[in-house]
Design a protein around this motif. Structure first.
Motif, PDB file in Angstrom:
ATOM      1  N   ALA A   5     -26.032  -3.071   6.905  1.00 56.74           N
ATOM      2  CA  ALA A   5     -25.281  -3.776   7.927  1.00 56.74           C
ATOM      3  C   ALA A   5     -24.435  -4.841   7.244  1.00 56.74           C
ATOM      4  O   ALA A   5     -24.769  -5.320   6.166  1.00 56.74           O
ATOM      5  N   GLY A   6     -23.336  -5.202   7.863  1.00 54.31           N
ATOM      6  CA  GLY A   6     -22.511  -6.263   7.321  1.00 54.31           C
ATOM      7  C   GLY A   6     -21.356  -5.769   6.471  1.00 54.31           C
ATOM      8  O   GLY A   6     -20.379  -6.466   6.283  1.00 54.31           O
ATOM      9  N   GLU A   7     -21.452  -4.518   5.996  1.00 53.68           N
ATOM     10  CA  GLU A   7     -20.316  -3.951   5.267  1.00 53.68           C
ATOM     11  C   GLU A   7     -19.227  -3.560   6.251  1.00 53.68           C
ATOM     12  O   GLU A   7     -19.528  -3.198   7.378  1.00 53.68           O
ATOM     13  N   LYS A  33     -17.257  -5.288  10.922  1.00 57.42           N
ATOM     14  CA  LYS A  33     -18.433  -5.093  10.076  1.00 57.42           C
ATOM     15  C   LYS A  33     -19.452  -4.210  10.767  1.00 57.42           C
ATOM     16  O   LYS A  33     -19.654  -4.284  11.979  1.00 57.42           O
ATOM     17  N   ARG A  34     -20.089  -3.387   9.972  1.00 54.02           N
ATOM     18  CA  ARG A  34     -21.096  -2.453  10.478  1.00 54.02           C
ATOM     19  C   ARG A  34     -22.232  -3.196  11.183  1.00 54.02           C
ATOM     20  O   ARG A  34     -22.701  -4.232  10.713  1.00 54.02           O
ATOM     21  N   THR A  36     -22.208  -4.763  14.047  1.00 50.12           N
ATOM     22  CA  THR A  36     -21.878  -5.933  14.866  1.00 50.12           C
ATOM     23  C   THR A  36     -21.200  -5.520  16.169  1.00 50.12           C
ATOM     24  O   THR A  36     -20.771  -4.375  16.319  1.00 50.12           O
ATOM     25  N   HIS A  38     -17.932  -6.531  18.002  1.00 50.63           N
ATOM     26  CA  HIS A  38     -16.699  -7.241  17.658  1.00 50.63           C
ATOM     27  C   HIS A  38     -15.780  -7.210  18.883  1.00 50.63           C
ATOM     28  O   HIS A  38     -15.524  -6.136  19.422  1.00 50.63           O
ATOM     29  N   THR A 203     -21.996   0.172  15.788  1.00 46.55           N
ATOM     30  CA  THR A 203     -21.003  -0.881  15.774  1.00 46.55           C
ATOM     31  C   THR A 203     -20.165  -0.735  17.033  1.00 46.55           C
ATOM     32  O   THR A 203     -19.882   0.382  17.455  1.00 46.55           O
ATOM     33  N   ASP A 219     -20.516 -10.750  18.274  1.00 48.42           N
ATOM     34  CA  ASP A 219     -20.852 -11.435  17.031  1.00 48.42           C
ATOM     35  C   ASP A 219     -19.596 -12.025  16.405  1.00 48.42           C
ATOM     36  O   ASP A 219     -19.618 -13.092  15.830  1.00 48.42           O
ATOM     37  N   THR A 220     -18.522 -11.260  16.484  1.00 52.37           N
ATOM     38  CA  THR A 220     -17.260 -11.706  15.901  1.00 52.37           C
ATOM     39  C   THR A 220     -16.160 -11.532  16.944  1.00 52.37           C
ATOM     40  O   THR A 220     -16.200 -10.593  17.741  1.00 52.37           O
TER      41      THR A 220
END
Lengths: 260, 320
Positions: A5-7, A33-34, A36, A38, A203, A219-220
């Motif tokens: 996650a996060g990539e 990002k994976r 999340t 968004h 995602t 999250d974003t």
């Protein structure tokens, strides 16, 4: 979903779309990002939906690149990207009105059997997908409506059905275009919770107008204005950004946005 | 399929089987009806189940009639080979026309199919083998598989009935197949079908080819029944007539096109006495249909049954 996650799962570089001289989307660099949720927000006409249509290939970008899972997808067709794990919904509820609720989901599931061109086979060959379709419907609370036609469902449930169909495709990235648009309070809460629930292990990129929804699950957040990105970050970061306040409220005082 | 529907189909089939043993209905008329019912049903696969309005289906119906007539008359082919030749022609033309037309949608799609079918009309008028204004006359009905003489109306009737049944079953199967499910989803919401990973152009093209091929089969059969292929069969009036039949009977219903073909052909026959006024009567009926019962005859009937069923279910719910 083995990748960390996060990539970044989806990235754009210099994404631009002009309609006969009018620049609807201007040099947008977006990184999703994976794992999340968004959100893409912005005032009316900011280019959110155009951006969405570019990402899902319904429009061709004038310039720029789109990279999904490390591969350049700029020249793919909309149906191709659905098959590599990126499935979208639409602003107006997009169900198949005169198919049953079960069939709505099954049409998506059917894709992977690879028999969709088989016009000589009985539709009974699709019955083996029924359990899985019911499972998808169960996740969004529509199992009891399986035999009704989609057109007879109330609006909020249609949107839920749409999410169930999308889930059936088992997408790594779900793109939702204004999932709570035109809904009453209870429906908004229900669909928000639903998105939160189904985002586990996936995602989600969503266009959304409702700041309450965005604040509670995203999250974003990326803010678009007149086709360009003016801010990107968490809700706290974005809402403190003077440009964002200006775009939304036409003022740079902080009190205004706090009231949201 | 409900038991009642099944019973209805069985009664229809039984009636069709006994046609040669009675004197009330003219047997050639029933054959004509079967050909047009098949034509309209093939057309309905496209309009009713894929949502594509072709205005050029005469090119497949009439063109196949010419091919079959020529193969049987000039080359002495057996009827089944003649019909296969007509279907092959229709499939190939269908593929070519379909590939061009599906690039556009709605009215543009209809206009492209109309323009292309006019090309076939022009060829039928100008080419040597089609006989220009005369068409191809005196087509021999020949011997089926080289064995069964079709010159008797009874033998030909059962052959045409078998062809029509094959066509209906093929359409019925295509509608209720994995392919048919995707077609319906394209009709209902094309962008959504795309977003689920379906390359809709491929599906539309295959539907177009199947529809054209079966329309061709109907035209081929008709050229054997009347021993004749003429410009009427490839004229755009014919393309319009099949639209009329399908809409009148009920778009997207199995029996609608059959009923529609029956009404149109029946009226044409009945009104033959008043000559060209018959088109005025047909036109008026069409206007009434579009204004008053938009779902067509069968469509309205099914909607009525559905309403009654829903009302009953509601009443049952209240009592419990």
């Amino acid at each position: 979903m083995s990748e960390a996650a996060g990539e970044p799962i989806l990235q754009t570089e210099g994404l631009t779309k002009e309609f006969m001289g009018f620049v609807a989307v201007n040099d947008v660099g977006l990184t999703v990002k994976r794992g999340t949720i968004h959100a893409l927000i912005g005032p009316n006409g900011a280019g959110k939906t155009t951006c969405f249509n570019l990402l899902t290939k319904f429009h061709k970008p004038t310039s720029g690149r789109i990279v999904f899972k490390g591969a350049d997808i700029t020249d793919k067709t909309p149906s191709q990207i659905a098959l590599i794990g990126m499935v979208r919904s639409f602003q107006i509820s997009s169900v198949f009105p005169h198919l049953t609720v079960l069939e709505n989901v099954r049409v998506g599931l059917q894709q992977r059997l690879g028999i969709s061109m088989h016009f000589w086979k009985s539709e009974k060959t699709l019955d083996r997908l029924n359990d899985e379709a019911m499972h998808c419907l169960g996740q969004v609370g529509l199992a009891e409506f399986a035999d009704r036609t989609a057109v007879s469902l109330p609006y909020g449930r249609k949107r839920a059905l749409e999410i169930a169909t999308t889930l059936g495709m088992n997408p790594e990235l779900m793109l939702l275009d204004e999932p709570t648009q035109g809904m009453g309070h209870e429906d908004v809460d229900r669909v928000t919770q639903l998105i939160k629930k189904v985002s586990a292990g996936r995602t989600v990129l969503m266009v959304e107008h409702n700041m309450k929804v965005v604040a509670s699950i995203a999250d974003t957040i990326t803010v678009l204005q007149r086709g360009s990105v003016i801010a990107s970050g968490t809700y706290a970061e974005v809402s403190a950004n003077p440009q964002v306040m200006d775009a939304y409220l036409g003022t740079t005082t902080t009190e205004g946005l706090g009231a949201h | 399929m409900s038991p009642r529907t099944k019973a209805l189909y069985l009664v229809l089939l039984a009636l069709l089987l006994i046609v040669p043993f009675q004197n009330m209905v003219y047997i050639v008329f029933v054959m004509k009806l079967l050909c047009f019912a098949l034509f309209a049903s093939a057309f309905n696969l496209l309009l009713g189940y894929t949502g594509l309005l072709s205005f050029g289906h005469a090119a497949f119906f009439g063109g196949a009639a010419y091919v079959t007539a020529h193969a049987c008359k000039a080359w002495g082919w057996t009827p089944e080979m003649g019909i296969l030749a007509g279907m092959a022609y229709a499939a190939i033309t269908g593929w070519a026309f379909g590939s061009l037309a599906i690039r556009r949608q709605g009215i543009y799609f209809a206009m492209i199919t109309l323009a292309l079918s006019q090309l076939i009309f022009f060829l039928a008028l100008q080419l040597k083998f089609t006989g220009g204004e005369d068409g191809i006359q005196g087509v021999p009905r020949g011997k089926l598989f080289g064995l069964i003489d079709l010159s008797s109306d009874t033998a030909l009737y059962y052959f045409v009935l078998a062809l029509a049944l094959f066509g209906f079953l093929a359409i019925q199967r295509a509608i209720h197949s994995p392919f048919g499910q995707v077609l319906k989803s394209i009709r209902e919401n094309e962008p959504r079908a795309i977003s689920l990973g379906y390359d809709v152009a491929k599906f539309k093209l295959l539907a177009f080819v199947i529809s054209a091929t079966l329309a061709g089969m109907a035209g081929s059969a008709k050229s054997l029944v009347f021993q004749l292929a003429t410009l009427t069969d490839v004229h755009w009036h014919m393309s319009g007539e099949v639209v009329l039949m399908t809409i009148l009977g009920g778009i997207g219903t199995i029996l609608g096109p059959v009923v529609g073909a029956g009404v149109v052909i029946g009226l044409q026959n009945y009104l033959a006495g008043i000559g060209s006024f018959s088109t005025i009567v047909l036109g008026a009926i069409f206007v009434v249909c579009v204004l008053a019962f938009r779902r067509g005859i069968v469509g309205e009937w099914l909607a009525l049954l559905e309403r009654r069923r829903a009302a009953k279910a509601e009443a049952g719910y209240r009592e419990s």
